[in-house]
Design a protein around this motif. Structure first.
Motif, PDB file in Angstrom:
ATOM      1  N   HIS A   1      -3.987   1.217  -4.038  1.00 25.09           N
ATOM      2  CA  HIS A   1      -3.794   1.880  -2.735  1.00 25.09           C
ATOM      3  C   HIS A   1      -5.089   2.324  -2.328  1.00 25.09           C
ATOM      4  CE1 HIS A   1      -1.635   4.523  -0.382  1.00 25.09           C
ATOM      5  NE2 HIS A   1      -2.623   5.623  -0.563  1.00 25.09           N
ATOM      6  N   PHE A   2      -6.089   2.618  -2.848  1.00 24.46           N
ATOM      7  CA  PHE A   2      -7.501   3.042  -2.130  1.00 24.46           C
ATOM      8  C   PHE A   2      -8.034   1.737  -1.546  1.00 24.46           C
ATOM      9  CE2 PHE A   2     -12.028   3.976  -1.800  1.00 24.46           C
ATOM     10  CZ  PHE A   2     -11.775   5.027  -1.432  1.00 24.46           C
TER      11      PHE A   2
ATOM     12  N   ASP B   1       2.867   4.853 -16.570  1.00 18.91           N
ATOM     13  CA  ASP B   1       1.938   5.879 -17.305  1.00 18.91           C
ATOM     14  C   ASP B   1       0.783   5.714 -16.766  1.00 18.91           C
ATOM     15  OD1 ASP B   1       1.414   7.875 -18.936  1.00 18.91           O
ATOM     16  OD2 ASP B   1       2.573   6.999 -20.730  1.00 18.91           O
ATOM     17  N   ASN B   2      -0.133   6.118 -17.505  1.00 18.98           N
ATOM     18  CA  ASN B   2      -1.576   6.286 -17.064  1.00 18.98           C
ATOM     19  C   ASN B   2      -1.987   4.855 -16.565  1.00 18.98           C
ATOM     20  OD1 ASN B   2      -2.075   8.961 -17.440  1.00 18.98           O
ATOM     21  ND2 ASN B   2      -2.951   8.586 -19.747  1.00 18.98           N
ATOM     22  N   ALA B   3      -1.597   3.787 -17.203  1.00 16.58           N
ATOM     23  CA  ALA B   3      -2.330   2.624 -16.818  1.00 16.58           C
ATOM     24  C   ALA B   3      -1.762   2.084 -15.517  1.00 16.58           C
ATOM     25  CB  ALA B   3      -2.078   1.373 -17.956  1.00 16.58           C
ATOM     26  N   ALA B   4      -0.355   2.304 -15.185  1.00 12.52           N
ATOM     27  CA  ALA B   4       0.241   2.163 -14.014  1.00 12.52           C
ATOM     28  C   ALA B   4      -0.413   2.882 -12.900  1.00 12.52           C
ATOM     29  CB  ALA B   4       1.654   2.330 -14.039  1.00 12.52           C
ATOM     30  N   LEU B   5      -0.699   4.138 -13.392  1.00 13.70           N
ATOM     31  CA  LEU B   5      -1.088   5.226 -12.267  1.00 13.70           C
ATOM     32  C   LEU B   5      -2.644   4.763 -11.907  1.00 13.70           C
ATOM     33  CD1 LEU B   5      -0.055   7.747 -10.793  1.00 13.70           C
ATOM     34  CD2 LEU B   5      -1.049   9.228 -12.514  1.00 13.70           C
ATOM     35  N   ASN B   6      -3.277   4.370 -12.729  1.00 17.04           N
ATOM     36  CA  ASN B   6      -4.757   4.013 -12.403  1.00 17.04           C
ATOM     37  C   ASN B   6      -4.685   2.517 -11.558  1.00 17.04           C
ATOM     38  OD1 ASN B   6      -7.231   5.390 -13.791  1.00 17.04           O
ATOM     39  ND2 ASN B   6      -5.613   5.519 -15.220  1.00 17.04           N
ATOM     40  N   ARG B   7      -4.109   1.668 -12.004  1.00 18.10           N
ATOM     41  CA  ARG B   7      -3.807   0.403 -11.135  1.00 18.10           C
ATOM     42  C   ARG B   7      -3.364   0.738  -9.490  1.00 18.10           C
ATOM     43  NH1 ARG B   7      -3.197  -1.325 -16.217  1.00 18.10           N
ATOM     44  NH2 ARG B   7      -3.342  -3.504 -16.743  1.00 18.10           N
ATOM     45  N   PHE B   8      -2.262   1.560  -9.439  1.00 12.38           N
ATOM     46  CA  PHE B   8      -1.811   1.873  -8.405  1.00 12.38           C
ATOM     47  C   PHE B   8      -2.711   2.557  -7.490  1.00 12.38           C
ATOM     48  CE2 PHE B   8       2.833   1.535  -9.820  1.00 12.38           C
ATOM     49  CZ  PHE B   8       2.779   0.233  -9.912  1.00 12.38           C
ATOM     50  N   PHE B   9      -3.504   3.522  -7.926  1.00 10.97           N
ATOM     51  CA  PHE B   9      -4.384   4.501  -7.279  1.00 10.97           C
ATOM     52  C   PHE B   9      -5.680   3.494  -6.717  1.00 10.97           C
ATOM     53  CE2 PHE B   9      -8.424   6.981  -7.440  1.00 10.97           C
ATOM     54  CZ  PHE B   9      -8.193   7.741  -6.435  1.00 10.97           C
ATOM     55  N   SER B  10      -6.243   2.715  -7.869  1.00  9.48           N
ATOM     56  CA  SER B  10      -7.264   1.754  -7.315  1.00  9.48           C
ATOM     57  C   SER B  10      -6.764   0.885  -6.045  1.00  9.48           C
ATOM     58  CB  SER B  10      -7.597   0.797  -8.693  1.00  9.48           C
ATOM     59  OG  SER B  10      -8.173   1.551  -9.434  1.00  9.48           O
TER      60      SER B  10
ATOM     61  N   LEU C   1      -6.565  -1.494  -0.792  1.00  7.24           N
ATOM     62  CA  LEU C   1      -5.583  -2.140   0.342  1.00  7.24           C
ATOM     63  C   LEU C   1      -5.926  -1.740   1.748  1.00  7.24           C
ATOM     64  CD1 LEU C   1      -2.551  -3.174  -1.523  1.00  7.24           C
ATOM     65  CD2 LEU C   1      -4.352  -4.641  -0.922  1.00  7.24           C
ATOM     66  N   PRO C   2      -5.978  -0.478   2.032  1.00  5.29           N
ATOM     67  CA  PRO C   2      -6.533  -0.166   3.614  1.00  5.29           C
ATOM     68  C   PRO C   2      -7.460  -0.962   4.145  1.00  5.29           C
ATOM     69  CG  PRO C   2      -5.648   1.639   2.348  1.00  5.29           C
ATOM     70  CD  PRO C   2      -5.923   0.662   1.357  1.00  5.29           C
ATOM     71  N   PHE C   3      -8.438  -0.830   3.343  1.00  5.66           N
ATOM     72  CA  PHE C   3      -9.874  -1.722   3.792  1.00  5.66           C
ATOM     73  C   PHE C   3      -9.316  -3.338   3.980  1.00  5.66           C
ATOM     74  CE2 PHE C   3     -11.275   1.928   1.483  1.00  5.66           C
ATOM     75  CZ  PHE C   3     -12.081   2.493   2.764  1.00  5.66           C
ATOM     76  N   VAL C   4      -8.645  -4.017   3.282  1.00  9.50           N
ATOM     77  CA  VAL C   4      -8.348  -5.364   3.230  1.00  9.50           C
ATOM     78  C   VAL C   4      -7.190  -5.223   4.736  1.00  9.50           C
ATOM     79  CG1 VAL C   4      -6.754  -7.018   2.272  1.00  9.50           C
ATOM     80  CG2 VAL C   4      -8.106  -5.568   0.895  1.00  9.50           C
ATOM     81  N   ILE C   5      -6.629  -4.354   4.806  1.00  8.82           N
ATOM     82  CA  ILE C   5      -5.448  -4.256   6.082  1.00  8.82           C
ATOM     83  C   ILE C   5      -6.465  -4.165   7.375  1.00  8.82           C
ATOM     84  CG2 ILE C   5      -4.136  -3.033   7.556  1.00  8.82           C
ATOM     85  CD1 ILE C   5      -2.650  -2.033   4.783  1.00  8.82           C
ATOM     86  N   ALA C   6      -7.637  -3.524   7.244  1.00  8.02           N
ATOM     87  CA  ALA C   6      -8.709  -3.265   8.389  1.00  8.02           C
ATOM     88  C   ALA C   6      -9.325  -4.670   8.867  1.00  8.02           C
ATOM     89  CB  ALA C   6      -9.567  -2.346   8.050  1.00  8.02           C
TER      90      ALA C   6
ATOM     91  N   THR D   1       0.970  -1.156  -0.035  1.00 11.57           N
ATOM     92  CA  THR D   1       0.000   0.120   0.055  1.00 11.57           C
ATOM     93  C   THR D   1       0.869   1.151  -0.021  1.00 11.57           C
ATOM     94  OG1 THR D   1      -1.649  -1.234   1.338  1.00 11.57           O
ATOM     95  CG2 THR D   1      -1.696   1.234   1.201  1.00 11.57           C
ATOM     96  N   ALA D   2       1.742   1.380   0.697  1.00 18.07           N
ATOM     97  CA  ALA D   2       2.790   2.445   0.986  1.00 18.07           C
ATOM     98  C   ALA D   2       3.423   2.644  -0.420  1.00 18.07           C
ATOM     99  CB  ALA D   2       3.645   2.495   1.902  1.00 18.07           C
TER     100      ALA D   2
END
Length: 430
Positions: free
Chosen positions: A200-201, A189-198, A203-208, A144-145
């Protein structure tokens, strides 16, 4: 662990009786963190870090949701939207600084939580599952980080994504397809940024969710304690509330002072200057480094500089992941019947003068420029890191003579426990 002396929840008014019958959430809270959950009476402030980690997870989720409302996962505007949040969104600067520094504080308290677990052998039976779930949480935190580090789309974001995802390219046969799949192309690029943003949003709920399992597993055997002696009777325990809620509250207040000082007075102290420059694929930074909490593992990655059977890059990737995966095997590597490091003189020396300096030196080498000396130090201390867990720890646990331990938690706290001495003098208190 079932505590026969734990107080049962008894609702006192009509509404609470209705809730207890239809949706027993108050009963659950009472049993989990209230007077219905007895804990060892000798817990020190080192047991505060679990609560602190939970607090910073909540901070990260709340600030992250607010920031996601204003962020655009597009390589053309990602850096600009980050600046927009800082300059134009009401209290956007506060949300971003709290989120960025909250990640650092989250890792600080988690590292303290892990070191406490290592020193007091919290991974030993009957708490193996608690430890294993904790390692899973740490791996999810790292993923996530890393993805969050990419989102501002500064120079370190772009080149960090390129370097770290490039590690998968070292895997024979399948490495390059995996790298392209992760990035959605041949470069961030855009594809990587979209993947990482999704992710990153999400995984914190998975951690919870895993944290809930972690707490659930904790409530089965009960909390460990500084002596390593198991709870035997009512006098060994105190209700979690109000005794430890007050203690955790005080610890949280102290940590919040430092957290607010960072957010308001030193918000950029832990960030890399190059990440305040917009990503440029044509300009490589002089020293590509991840965030500070990854430095020890980054030093292990860079410690391998020559090929031996396998490429050096692949050895580095394997060693970096193995440095965390080895924690999964600690319950079976450490055979000592004594838990607490306070009663293990040889273990204590290797922990304080071996493992801790090793982590510090690796952290320094991971954040420094790669020179002959930093590379040599990384190689030496990487070797010691694995020797400590795979060789030294099993040997110590076999040959070490522990120091005398108290018969009970009550004796450890009050200095005497006649009932324990007279009634259970011959049984080992481990």
């Amino acid at each position: 662990m079932s505590f026969p002396w734990a107080r049962e929840y008894e609702p006192t008014n009509g509404f609470m009786k209705f809730m207890d019958e239809k949706l027993p959430l108050p009963r659950l809270v009472y049993s989990a963190v209230g007077a219905g959950y007895p804990v060892p009476r000798n817990l020190s402030y080192m047991w505060n870090f679990g609560v602190l980690a939970g607090f910073f997870l909540v901070v990260q989720i709340i600030t992250g949701v607010v920031l996601a409302m204003h962020y655009a996962a597009n390589a053309e505007v990602a850096f600009a939207t980050t600046e927009h949040i800082m300059r134009d969104v009401n209290y956007g600067w506060l949300m971003r600084y709290a989120h960025a520094n909250g990640a650092s504080f989250f890792f600080v308290v988690i590292y303290m939580h892990i070191f406490r677990g290592l020193f007091y052998s919290s991974y030993k039976a009957p708490r193996e599952m608690i430890w294993l779930l904790g390692v899973v949480i740490f791996l999810l935190m790292m993923a996530t980080a890393f993805m969050g580090y990419v989102l501002p789309w500064g120079q370190m974001s772009f080149w960090g994504a390129k370097v770290i995802t490039g590690l998968f390219g070292a895997i024979p046969l399948v490495g390059e397809p995996i790298q392209i799949w992760l990035l959605g192309g041949f470069a961030p690029d855009n594809a990587a940024l979209n993947r990482f943003f999704s992710l990153h949003f999400l995984l914190p709920f998975v951690i919870a969710g895993v944290v809930i399992l972690h707490i659930w597993a904790l409530h089965i055997p009960g909390s460990s304690n500084p002596t390593g002696v198991e709870v035997k009777k009512e006098s060994d325990t105190l209700p979690f509330h109000p005794y430890y809620t007050a203690k955790d509250g005080f610890g949280l207040g102290v940590v919040l002072i430092f957290f607010m000082a960072m957010v308001f007075f030193l918000p950029n102290a832990l960030g890399h200057p190059d990440n305040y420059i917009e990503a440029n694929p044509l300009s490589t930074p002089a020293n590509i480094v991840p965030e500070w909490y990854f430095w020890p593992f980054y030093a292990i990655l860079r410690a391998f500089t020559f090929d031996f059977i396998l490429p050096a890059k692949l050895w580095g990737v394997l060693a970096m992941f193995a440095s965390i995966l080895v924690w999964f095997f600690l319950p079976w590597l450490d055979k000592s019947p004594v838990r607490s490091g306070h009663y293990r003189p040889l273990f204590r020396k290797f922990f304080w003068f071996g493992l801790i300096p090793t982590i510090i030196v690796l952290g320094y080498c991971g954040g420094a420029h790669m020179t002959v000396w930093t590379t040599a130090l990384s190689q030496i201390f990487t070797a010691y890191y694995f020797l400590h867990f795979l060789v030294i720890l099993p040997i110590i646990s076999s040959i070490e003579k522990p120091e005398p331990m108290p018969y009970s938690i009550t004796e450890a706290v009050l200095g005497s426990d006649e009932e324990a001495v007279l009634g259970d003098k011959t049984s080992p208190a481990v």
